[in-house]
Design a protein around this motif. Structure first.
Motif, PDB file in Angstrom:
ATOM      1  N   LYS A   9       0.571  -1.171   0.302  1.00 24.44           N
ATOM      2  CA  LYS A   9      -0.089   0.146  -0.029  1.00 24.44           C
ATOM      3  C   LYS A   9       0.949   1.203   0.008  1.00 24.44           C
ATOM      4  N   TYR A  49     -12.286  -2.222  -3.886  1.00 20.37           N
ATOM      5  CA  TYR A  49     -13.017  -2.482  -2.452  1.00 20.37           C
ATOM      6  C   TYR A  49     -14.574  -2.300  -2.460  1.00 20.37           C
ATOM      7  N   PHE A  57     -15.791   3.206   7.155  1.00 22.91           N
ATOM      8  CA  PHE A  57     -14.439   3.620   6.662  1.00 22.91           C
ATOM      9  C   PHE A  57     -14.044   3.758   5.202  1.00 22.91           C
ATOM     10  N   LEU A  61     -10.550   4.691   3.141  1.00 24.52           N
ATOM     11  CA  LEU A  61      -9.714   3.693   2.617  1.00 24.52           C
ATOM     12  C   LEU A  61      -9.460   4.163   1.092  1.00 24.52           C
ATOM     13  N   ARG A  85      -1.295 -14.188   4.185  1.00 26.79           N
ATOM     14  CA  ARG A  85      -2.231 -13.695   5.356  1.00 26.79           C
ATOM     15  C   ARG A  85      -1.280 -13.769   6.358  1.00 26.79           C
ATOM     16  N   THR A  91      -5.164  -7.261  10.530  1.00 29.67           N
ATOM     17  CA  THR A  91      -5.572  -5.896   9.876  1.00 29.67           C
ATOM     18  C   THR A  91      -5.046  -4.606  10.707  1.00 29.67           C
ATOM     19  N   ARG A 102       2.797  -6.329   9.187  1.00 30.84           N
ATOM     20  CA  ARG A 102       2.129  -5.106   9.509  1.00 30.84           C
ATOM     21  C   ARG A 102       2.693  -4.635  10.985  1.00 30.84           C
ATOM     22  N   ILE A 109      -4.512   1.048  11.516  1.00 32.22           N
ATOM     23  CA  ILE A 109      -5.420   0.270  10.708  1.00 32.22           C
ATOM     24  C   ILE A 109      -5.788   1.028   9.397  1.00 32.22           C
ATOM     25  N   ASP A 110      -5.611   2.285   9.052  1.00 32.06           N
ATOM     26  CA  ASP A 110      -5.708   2.974   7.929  1.00 32.06           C
ATOM     27  C   ASP A 110      -4.584   2.568   6.966  1.00 32.06           C
ATOM     28  N   ASN A 112      -1.820   0.365   6.692  1.00 36.45           N
ATOM     29  CA  ASN A 112      -1.726  -0.811   7.161  1.00 36.45           C
ATOM     30  C   ASN A 112      -0.517  -1.905   6.434  1.00 36.45           C
TER      31      ASN A 112
HETATM   32  P1  GDP Z   1      -7.603  -7.007   5.590  1.00 33.44           P
HETATM   33  O1  GDP Z   1      -8.114  -8.161   4.816  1.00 33.44           O
HETATM   34  O2  GDP Z   1      -6.863  -7.413   6.770  1.00 33.44           O
HETATM   35  O3  GDP Z   1      -6.797  -5.870   4.570  1.00 33.44           O
HETATM   36  O4  GDP Z   1      -8.992  -6.241   6.175  1.00 33.44           O
HETATM   37  P2  GDP Z   1     -10.424  -5.968   5.653  1.00 33.44           P
HETATM   38  O5  GDP Z   1     -10.496  -6.685   4.298  1.00 33.44           O
HETATM   39  O6  GDP Z   1     -11.384  -6.190   6.677  1.00 33.44           O
HETATM   40  O7  GDP Z   1     -10.509  -4.426   5.413  1.00 33.44           O
HETATM   41  C1  GDP Z   1      -9.748  -4.041   4.122  1.00 33.44           C
HETATM   42  C2  GDP Z   1      -8.849  -2.548   4.591  1.00 33.44           C
HETATM   43  O8  GDP Z   1      -9.748  -1.459   5.035  1.00 33.44           O
HETATM   44  C3  GDP Z   1      -7.871  -2.817   5.650  1.00 33.44           C
HETATM   45  O9  GDP Z   1      -6.711  -3.347   5.376  1.00 33.44           O
HETATM   46  C4  GDP Z   1      -8.009  -1.476   6.222  1.00 33.44           C
HETATM   47  O10 GDP Z   1      -6.926  -0.749   5.613  1.00 33.44           O
HETATM   48  C5  GDP Z   1      -9.308  -0.875   6.074  1.00 33.44           C
HETATM   49  N1  GDP Z   1     -10.030  -1.183   7.427  1.00 33.44           N
HETATM   50  C6  GDP Z   1     -10.709  -2.161   7.900  1.00 33.44           C
HETATM   51  N2  GDP Z   1     -11.263  -2.080   9.011  1.00 33.44           N
HETATM   52  C7  GDP Z   1     -11.217  -0.755   9.289  1.00 33.44           C
HETATM   53  C8  GDP Z   1     -11.631  -0.254  10.229  1.00 33.44           C
HETATM   54  O11 GDP Z   1     -12.252  -0.452  11.259  1.00 33.44           O
HETATM   55  N3  GDP Z   1     -11.378   1.360  10.083  1.00 33.44           N
HETATM   56  C9  GDP Z   1     -10.493   1.756   9.190  1.00 33.44           C
HETATM   57  N4  GDP Z   1     -10.469   3.080   9.172  1.00 33.44           N
HETATM   58  N5  GDP Z   1     -10.187   1.206   8.178  1.00 33.44           N
HETATM   59  C10 GDP Z   1     -10.241  -0.137   8.208  1.00 33.44           C
END
Ligand code: GDP
Length: 137
Positions: A9, A49, A57, A61, A85, A91, A102, A109-110, A112
């Motif tokens: 990213k 996405y 979010f 994102l 993974r 995440t 990570r 979390i934004d 990451n």
């Molecule tokens: P990943 O598969 O671990 O990347 O997680 P997800 O598919 O659940 O979410 C996609 C992406 O959205 C994550 O990698 C984060 O960048 C963002 N994201 C997920 N959950 C949150 C949240 O609760 N808050 C914020 N700000 N971003 C989030």
């Protein structure tokens, strides 16, 4: 032999850790079958996405994913999807296990550091989003 999609990213690209992250993959038995650096458009990020489009979010994102270039790669190997993974970590970097990408390279979390496909079905869709079959070896 499985295939999965990785995205380094914008935060990790800006930090100059592309090589360190790709090394994690190769050092752990994954092959980089294709890779390229590119700038996502807003429309591309929204499409990629789309599954998160109703989440609070989503706009943050998308803004983040187009804030700078990313590196997209196809990783292959035994159990490639789950292995990637596991290498990525949770995440939320604050919850990511020590030694994961990570934990080592992400701030929050934004921002990451990496994306990885979360199922083989999604991996096939995500790979086709970025690569023609003839670009993958
Ligand atoms: P990943 O598969 O671990 O990347 O997680 P997800 O598919 O659940 O979410 C996609 C992406 O959205 C994550 O990698 C984060 O960048 C963002 N994201 C997920 N959950 C949150 C949240 O609760 N808050 C914020 N700000 N971003 C989030």
């Amino acid at each position: 032999m499985e295939r999965t999609l990785s995205i380094i990213k914008p935060d990790a690209v800006a930090k100059g850790v592309i090589g360190k992250i790709l090394d994690r993959f190769e050092s752990n038995g994954l092959t980089i079958a294709a890779t390229k650096k590119l700038q996502l458009s807003r429309k591309e990020a929204e499409t990629f996405y789309a599954v998160h489009s109703e989440r609070p979010f989503f706009n943050d994102l998308v803004d983040f994913m187009i804030s700078g270039p990313v590196v997209v790669s196809v990783l292959t190997g035994e159990d490639a999807m789950k292995k990637n993974r596991d290498l990525m970590g949770a995440t939320n970097p604050k919850e990511a296990a020590a030694g994961t990408i990570r934990a080592d390279f992400a701030e929050n979390i934004d921002a990451n550091a990496v994306h990885g496909s979360d199922s083989l079905e999604n991996a096939a869709v995500e790979i086709a989003f970025f690569f023609a079959e003839k670009e993958i070896s």
